[in-house]
Design an enzyme around this catalytic site. Sequence first.
Site, PDB file in Angstrom:
ATOM      1  N   ASP A  91     -44.185  44.697 -11.660  1.00 58.30           N
ATOM      2  CA  ASP A  91     -43.193  46.064 -10.850  1.00 58.30           C
ATOM      3  C   ASP A  91     -44.578  47.537 -11.621  1.00 58.30           C
ATOM      4  OD1 ASP A  91     -42.036  47.816  -9.311  1.00 58.30           O
ATOM      5  OD2 ASP A  91     -40.448  47.603 -10.346  1.00 58.30           O
ATOM      6  N   GLY A  93     -43.559  50.662 -12.535  1.00 57.31           N
ATOM      7  CA  GLY A  93     -42.941  51.536 -12.864  1.00 57.31           C
ATOM      8  C   GLY A  93     -42.240  52.761 -11.697  1.00 57.31           C
ATOM      9  N   ASP A 273     -37.606  38.915  -5.809  1.00 58.92           N
ATOM     10  CA  ASP A 273     -36.617  39.385  -6.770  1.00 58.92           C
ATOM     11  C   ASP A 273     -35.837  39.931  -7.176  1.00 58.92           C
ATOM     12  OD1 ASP A 273     -37.166  42.349  -8.689  1.00 58.92           O
ATOM     13  OD2 ASP A 273     -38.359  41.552  -7.073  1.00 58.92           O
ATOM     14  N   CYS A 311     -24.583  20.659  -8.099  1.00 54.87           N
ATOM     15  CA  CYS A 311     -26.056  20.847  -9.024  1.00 54.87           C
ATOM     16  C   CYS A 311     -26.324  20.095  -9.511  1.00 54.87           C
ATOM     17  CB  CYS A 311     -25.666  22.403  -9.386  1.00 54.87           C
ATOM     18  SG  CYS A 311     -26.892  22.863  -9.962  1.00 54.87           S
ATOM     19  N   CYS A 313     -28.569  21.168 -12.327  1.00 54.74           N
ATOM     20  CA  CYS A 313     -28.978  21.479 -13.442  1.00 54.74           C
ATOM     21  C   CYS A 313     -28.920  21.265 -14.442  1.00 54.74           C
ATOM     22  CB  CYS A 313     -28.546  23.102 -13.529  1.00 54.74           C
ATOM     23  SG  CYS A 313     -27.408  23.897 -14.261  1.00 54.74           S
ATOM     24  N   CYS A 316     -24.874  21.896 -15.332  1.00 52.01           N
ATOM     25  CA  CYS A 316     -23.974  20.967 -15.032  1.00 52.01           C
ATOM     26  C   CYS A 316     -23.677  19.787 -14.925  1.00 52.01           C
ATOM     27  CB  CYS A 316     -24.301  21.658 -13.886  1.00 52.01           C
ATOM     28  SG  CYS A 316     -23.985  23.128 -13.003  1.00 52.01           S
ATOM     29  N   HIS A 342     -27.796  28.634 -15.619  1.00 53.41           N
ATOM     30  CA  HIS A 342     -27.446  28.413 -13.869  1.00 53.41           C
ATOM     31  C   HIS A 342     -28.012  28.573 -12.730  1.00 53.41           C
ATOM     32  CE1 HIS A 342     -24.542  26.503 -10.646  1.00 53.41           C
ATOM     33  NE2 HIS A 342     -24.763  27.806 -10.712  1.00 53.41           N
TER      34      HIS A 342
END
Length: 378
Positions: A91, A93, A273, A311, A313, A316, A342
């Site tokens: 980014d 700034g 984002d 899920c 992941c 999980c 997660h």
Amino acid sequence: MKFTVLKTEGAARRGEFQTVHGTVQTPAFQNVATDGAIKGAVSTLDLQTQLKTQVMLCNTYHLHVRPGDELVKEMGGLHKFTRWEGPILTDSGGFQVFSLAKLNQIKEEGVYFNSHVDGRKLFIGPEESMRIQSNLASTIAMAFDECVENPAEYEYAKEAAGRTTRWLVRCKEELNKLNALPDTINREQLLFGINQGCTYEDLRVRHMQEIAELDLDGYAIGGLAVGEPKEVMYEIISAVEPYAPQDKIRYLMGVGTPGNIIESVARGVDLFDCVMPSRNARHGQLFTWHGILNLNNAKYQFDNGPVDTECDCPVCRRYSRSYLRHLLKSGEMLGMRLNVMHNLYFYNTLMERIRDALDNGTYTEFHDKYVDLLDTRI
């Protein structure tokens, strides 16, 4: 480096974005590592091997203040410094200059302000932002823009959008110079311009038309998701996107909830984002395919089930809601780490499923099923 639209469904786009640090399948979500790290003790190794991350986002202002962009350059740039191998977006700034600095002076040359860390006087303008980002050696550099707080007076929003265009021209000229220097780490650094104009549709459209003529590597919409109703945000996106170059990637900055992302993809956005998945996770708010779960609720104290039965992941697959709640209530860092893992996995899987739906021509059905459900509190 190029962006290719592989398929469309209405305004939604399925694409590929090729960069010097790898190809990004879009739509995609960038995981926010402001200071070169995900808050919550999640490493770049976790991002690469367990969480399906494609792009990492770091912040120019914060890294300029600490540890210093020249130090990062000495260490070989952000990729070597953080050990992240994929694309990195920095980014500009600009947002932090306006949101963190209590006192700032906006001039045509740039912005004078005091550091939020130690109060020392700083200056960042278009050229300085490009030099800092060149030292960081990110894949994508964002242009320095003037972020205006909503609501804003029309005339000031118009003035700020005009200044953002002039700054963008200076950013492009400076980055071209920097990319030609022999000691520049990433001589193929890309530049994205940022559309501004607050919530005024005519200003937004005119500004996008102006910056589209500069033939940049990508185009972002900034200054939204800062308190305006989500319906207004959607209206602005729908108004602006037709004027963004069709062959360039489109990035909606700082957005947002799963429902926001699903709606914005339907309006032609490719890249996102937001700090929400990591920030909310650290406070026990977890995203699931059934809605938003709050681990602070007493009902999870004796719940031996996973956060989300749909899920797969690492969290999980191994830990219960009861244990995660215990860690959260005990103030254990492990609790924050697992919760953040997660949520990042969920967001990256959400984008994966969005891409699958676009590939299969079923995005409308996906949208209708999940756009409200995923933002609903359980």
